[in-house]
Design a protein around this motif. Structure first.
Motif: not given
Length: 231
Positions: A19-23, A94-97, A123-131
């Motif tokens: 879903l997200v390029d969170s690298a 710095g990441g992007t959808v 908790p970390l996953a929900r924070a990333v998905l929310d952002a």
């Protein structure tokens, strides 16, 4: 692909690399935690290759790359606390959808229940998905809050099935790497391997999931397929 997905009544998505390029954010959080301990930092390409098994495995790989045995439990615990704090402070700095993902989730959420199944702690996953603006499309987030839950184990996938009241063969697992495909296989679910992300190039030959190169392909297949009615 449409006929192969006729039985699908729910979809589970991996997070990082799907879903997200969170690298970039994972690199930043890891390097922030290492810097606090006076340890060398790593470049983005190195960190990207370690993504997929959650922060504890990421930290272990970083320490191993620095010649540390990993037996220092207190050090690993401190690094994990710093990592979590850095992630929660800036989940998607710095990441992007990935392109087309928001449109995919918006379209599918009107038709099917969607969940996230990720080796990131909840908790970390929900924070990333929310952002990322994706959380409203998901009915649940299943994170690997304990080591036993971590993909390729099927536990989180089966928990998603139970939560959504669907049989495993009615749930589609969408991911970018081997752990996603293995967890789906172990749970008895269909799987789709995306052509972007971090781990799609290393899939073993015996795993033979459906494959897509862009989100719109999955959107077209699932929105065109008529699901089998409940018995």
């Amino acid at each position: 692909m449409r006929d192969e997905l006729r039985a699908i009544r729910a979809v589970a998505f991996d997070l990082d690399g799907t879903l997200v390029d969170s690298a970039p954010d994972i690199q930043r959080a890891l390097n922030s935690s290492l810097r606090r301990e006076g340890r060398p930092r790593f470049d983005l390409d190195r960190v990207r290759g370690w993504i997929g098994d959650g922060p504890d495995a990421l930290i272990a790989r970083a320490l191993e790359a620095q010649g540390c045995s990993g037996d220092d439990v207190a050090l690993r615990a401190r690094l994990r606390r710093w990592f979590d704090a850095a992630t929660l402070a800036a989940p998607l700095a710095g990441g992007t959808v990935y392109p087309g993902i928001a449109e995919l989730l918006e379209a599918l959420s009107r038709r099917l229940p969607l969940v996230a199944v990720t080796n990131k702690p909840t908790p970390l996953a929900r924070a990333v998905l929310d952002a990322a603006g994706l959380l409203p499309y998901l009915q649940a987030v299943h994170g690997a809050d304990e080591p036993a839950l971590r993909k390729p184990a099927p536990a989180m996938v089966l928990a998603a099935c139970a939560r959504l009241a669907v049989e495993p063969h009615e749930l589609l697992m969408v991911g970018d790497a081997e752990p996603d495909m293995r967890s789906a296989h172990a749970a008895g679910c269909r799987a789709v391997l995306v052509g972007w992300g971090y781990g799609h190039a290393t899939l073993p030959a015996w795993l033979d999931p459906l494959r897509i190169t862009a989100p719109h392909e999955l959107r077209a297949a699932l929105c065109a397929a008529e699901p089998i009615p409940n018995a």
